[in-house]
Design a protein around this motif. Structure first.
Motif, short mmCIF file in Angstrom:
data_model
loop_
_atom_site.label_atom_id
_atom_site.label_comp_id
_atom_site.label_asym_id
_atom_site.label_seq_id
_atom_site.Cartn_x
_atom_site.Cartn_y
_atom_site.Cartn_z
N LEU A 45 0.83 -1.20 0.00
CA LEU A 45 0.00 0.00 0.00
C LEU A 45 0.87 1.25 0.00
CD1 LEU A 45 -2.67 -1.10 2.64
CD2 LEU A 45 -2.96 -0.96 0.16
N HIS A 104 -9.40 -3.92 -2.76
CA HIS A 104 -8.13 -3.80 -3.45
C HIS A 104 -8.22 -4.51 -4.79
CE1 HIS A 104 -3.88 -4.02 -4.40
NE2 HIS A 104 -3.70 -3.06 -3.51
N CYS A 116 -9.86 -2.09 1.89
CA CYS A 116 -8.94 -1.17 2.55
C CYS A 116 -9.72 -0.01 3.18
CB CYS A 116 -7.93 -0.61 1.54
SG CYS A 116 -6.84 -1.86 0.84
N VAL A 118 -8.80 3.14 -3.32
CA VAL A 118 -7.44 2.59 -3.31
C VAL A 118 -6.96 2.31 -4.72
CG1 VAL A 118 -8.24 0.20 -3.06
CG2 VAL A 118 -5.98 0.84 -2.20
#
Length: 820
Positions: A236, A353, A361, A397
């Protein structure tokens, strides 16, 4: 859902040494975000959910947060979720029986300069969309509401009613208590050691106390989000940064007041303050960013603080004393220096994700108590409904690819932290961390005066200056690129323009089942071989999920194009719907370069370098083919242009782009061809009332609201979102185009639209029509307010300017030029 997860769990009480073996959702992390996700899941009826916390609730960043609340902000998602958060605290207090230390004080944002006033006027107008009202105060009025301020140090202030603060620990415990009351479980002192995916998309979450089999996993691990992500095989883009605030001893001027001070924001010096007891809590975004624990957060870090270094706040503090003189003699009771986890743009990373199934996330939430309750609702809705219920792309994300790692994340977090006190301007480009993916003709474009922008890792020219090395000036009115971009637009209308066009999402869809699969996931009609079509993609709820172009190059062979920033979001949707066999989807975004040739001379120029007959009989509008161009075989050529002129998009291997670029420039030398940037594309499309993905088209809208119903093939049978569209829900808003009498100012987007003195809509994007010579704005209004001939006004920099609704495009309304 896997069969062994269907059994409803009825008793989730915590017992020492006992932990359930399965759950529909495991939330990892016990800060405000994790507890909010858990609560919203349980409130929606998902009782079989469990939160795992490695130590105690609020360990990490939550416990040392300042707890400040405000609603005036941008972008729209931030304002919407902060408004939800603000209004949720009283409700959660009632539901949980746990006081949250909520203080409704109002908020005041100080303006030291004219540009700061302009910035706040734009913010005020944009927030009208959500019903967030505010009003400007004179310096004297500001000082009467906040007597510690020196009115001589400001020229105005913006007041919001919905400002205040909460106690961080109490608020977190309230969400936890409310979740427990609804049947959710919380396991403290239960560190997660591994997360292992199963073939069916579910997860095994391994802890020291056993393994939980979960349908979904939510990474809400705060400072440990990177470590938890690595357990699942993802990296990440996050980096922790040290952040200071201090709490003063009693200040006599405050002790004498009979009311509580409002939340104070002094954006120009990167400071905030609020009353704490009879003193002040004062925080600053220091001019020198200090990253902490770059490689990974220590496993044993918990309720500790970092060594303070108040010298980093010297400049901020000195300027703050000018505005709040009482700070000069205030004693310091305590100093807080704690780590905060930031993404490259300092906005959260939310949602599934794209590289994993059923892995969500909820990371990088910088202002956790401003946004945490809203973030929890969005993530819970996303899990339960398969959709967040609003446009969250600015926080998704999926907005970052693998390119946003290491050095880029470090450079960007440093920049945004250190420049927190600087205003953001329309069209502003940030150079930190760049370049990542320069275009193959970057040297040629730079030599020609290209001034570059950045999108999903790609460099692209925004405009061309009269000499190399120039940069954008920053202005709320008309910047230095305004007239050169208009010149580029006129050249496109009168002769031809050539654009570097690599920054698009590009997917190859192939196989015997490709047509049937595309027909099912897209709402438009899939084109026949040699043709292309515009095909919206919808959510199951009937909102827009993508505005895609589909070209059929041969039976069973398609090229699908869309917004480059959306490519991982598109990939996520494609993967979730892909059959076991018969269809292959390949992301070619990084391997194919692009060029765009447009204008009345475009056909004659391309005909000189392409081995094909390009007349209207052989290659009409919306044609698609693989051609040899400048000696390069298998160049995908599409007859289409977002400018509304006759135009061609060309896609080729990256190493072939320079050859084709040079050949087209050479062929156009005697036909008035010039280089053009992406801003001229966006200005010319306004003349055609073409909506763009992001400003006008997003998951906030249905096809009917966005004016895209003509691109839907409702008669073709079942496709994703068809049932929702066929239910014919009432339009909440209707897309609209306006001509605006903005004079020497500019319309950018976010401005409120008024009719008969009432706010009835908002601008999504604006600019200058280079051929028609007027300010043009696109946006949305209430359906009943869509009234041709009515006297509208658009709020431009605090002034209402006359505007006219344009039911048809202001340029070539019949579309003859792009078809000619």
């Amino acid at each position: 859902m896997p069969d062994d997860l269907r059994t409803k769990k009825t008793d989730l009480k915590i017992e020492e040494g006992f932990m359930q073996k399965q759950a529909r959702v495991v939330v990892i992390g016990g800060g405000i975000v994790g507890c909010s996700v858990l609560y919203h899941l349980a409130r929606a009826g998902w009782r079989d959910v469990v939160l795992l916390e490695r130590q105690e609730l609020t360990s990490g960043s939550s416990w040392h947060a300042a707890g400040s609340l405000f609603t005036l902000t941008r972008p729209n998602i931030a304002a919407a979720l902060q408004l939800h958060s603000f209004r949720s605290y009283r409700e959660i207090e009632r539901e949980s029986g746990q006081p949250v230390g909520f203080h409704l004080t109002g908020g005041i944002s100080l303006c030291r300069s004219e540009d700061e006033v302009l910035s706040h006027q734009m913010l005020q107008s944009a927030c009208r969309r959500l019903g967030i009202e505010s009003h400007f105060l004179s310096p004297e009025e500001a000082a009467s509401r906040c007597p510690i301020l020196d009115p001589g140090r400001m020229i105005a202030a913006l007041w919001e009613e919905e400002g205040g603060h909460v106690d961080p620990a109490s608020a977190t415990q309230a969400f936890a208590a409310a979740a427990r009351k609804l049947g959710a479980a919380i396991e403290r002192h239960t560190p997660v050691r591994a997360t292992r995916p199963r073939a069916d998309g579910s997860w095994d979450v391994v802890t020291d106390r056993g393994t939980i089999h979960a349908e979904h996993v939510v990474n809400a691990a705060g400072l440990w989000a990177r470590e938890v992500g690595r357990m699942a095989g993802i990296s990440l883009p996050l980096m922790p940064v040290e952040h200071h605030y201090l709490v003063t001893e009693t200040i006599p001027e405050i002790a004498r007041l009979g009311f509580e001070l409002p939340q104070i924001n002094d954006n120009e010096i990167g400071c905030y303050a609020r009353q704490e007891g009879q003193g002040l809590l004062f925080g600053a975004y220091e001019g020198r960013c200090t990253h902490w624990s770059k490689e990974g957060t220590p496993a044993d870090f918990g309720h500790e603080l970092l060594p303070d270094d108040l010298s980093r706040m010297d400049w901020n503090f000195e300027r703050a004393v000018e505005m709040m003189p009482c700070l000069a003699t205030a004693g310091i009771r305590r100093v807080i220096n704690g780590p905060m986890m930031f993404s490259p743009d300092l906005s959260p990373l939310l949602g599934p994700h794209p590289a994993l199934r059923n892995y969500f996330c909820a990371n990088g939430v910088m202002t956790g108590f401003n946004q945490g309750p809203g973030v929890g609702k969005v993530v819970a809705d996303w899990i339960i409904e398969g959709d967040p219920g609003m446009d969250v792309m600015a926080w998704d994300v999926a907005r970052f690819g693998d390119w946003a790692q290491g050095a880029f994340t470090e450079a960007r977090t440093r920049y945004f932290y250190e420049h927190r006190c600087e205003r953001g301007y329309p069209g502003q480009e940030i150079e930190a961390g760049r370049p990542i993916f320069p275009t193959p003709v970057q040297d040629r474009l730079a030599a020609a005066g290209g001034v570059f922008g950045f999108s999903f890792g790609n460099e692209h020219p925004n405009w061309f200056a009269d000499r190399p090395g120039q940069r954008d000036t920053l202005s709320y009115r008309q910047p230095n690129w305004w007239h050169p971009v208009a010149d580029e637009g006129r050249r496109i209308r009168e002769a031809a323009g050539l654009m570097e066009f690599s920054a698009l999402a590009k997917f190859a869809v192939e196989g015997p089942g490709a047509e049937a699969w595309l027909d099912r996931i897209l709402a438009g009609r899939i084109p026949a071989a040699g043709r292309m079509a515009l095909c919206p993609m919808l959510t199951p709820q009937g909102r827009l999920a993508g505005d895609l172009s589909v070209a059929c190059l041969a039976p069973g062979r398609y090229l699908v194009l869309g917004s480059d920033a959306m490519q991982l979001a598109f990939q996520r949707r494609f993967d979730s719907a892909l059959p076991a066999e018969g269809v292959r989807v390949s992301n070619l975004s990084a391997t194919l370069a692009g060029l765009h040739l447009c204008g009345p001379e475009a056909r004659s120029i391309l005909a000189e370098v392409a081995l094909a007959d390009l007349d209207n009989w052989h290659f009409p509008f919306l044609s698609a083919a693989s051609l040899t161009v400048a000696g390069v075989p298998d160049v995908v050529v599409l007859r289409v242009s977002f400018t509304g002129e006759c135009g061609y998009e060309l896609y080729m291997p990256r190493d072939s782009q320079p050859r084709i670029f040079d050949a087209i420039l050479g062929a156009g030398r005697t036909r008035g061809l010039g280089l053009a940037g992406s801003r001229s594309l966006m200005m010319t499309r306004l003349e055609k009332s073409f909506p763009a993905w992001g400003p006008e088209l997003s998951a906030d809208y249905t096809p009917r609201e966005a004016g895209l119903m003509r691109h839907l093939a409702l008669e073709k049978g079942d496709f994703t979102g068809r049932d929702a569209v066929m239910s014919d829900p009432p339009m909440r808003e209707r897309i609209a185009t306006f001509s605006v009498d903005a004079g020497a100012d500019a319309v950018w987007g976010g401005e409120a639209v008024f009719l008969d003195g009432e706010a009835v809509g908002y601008v999504t994007s604006g600019g200058w029509g280079p051929f028609v010579g007027e300010h043009i704005a696109m946006g949305y209004v209430l359906p009943d307010a869509w009234q041709p001939g009515a006297a509208y006004e658009v709020e431009v920099l605090g002034r209402r300017r006359a505007a006219a609704l344009r039911p048809r495009p202001v340029y070539d309304p019949e579309g003859t030029r792009m078809r000619a």
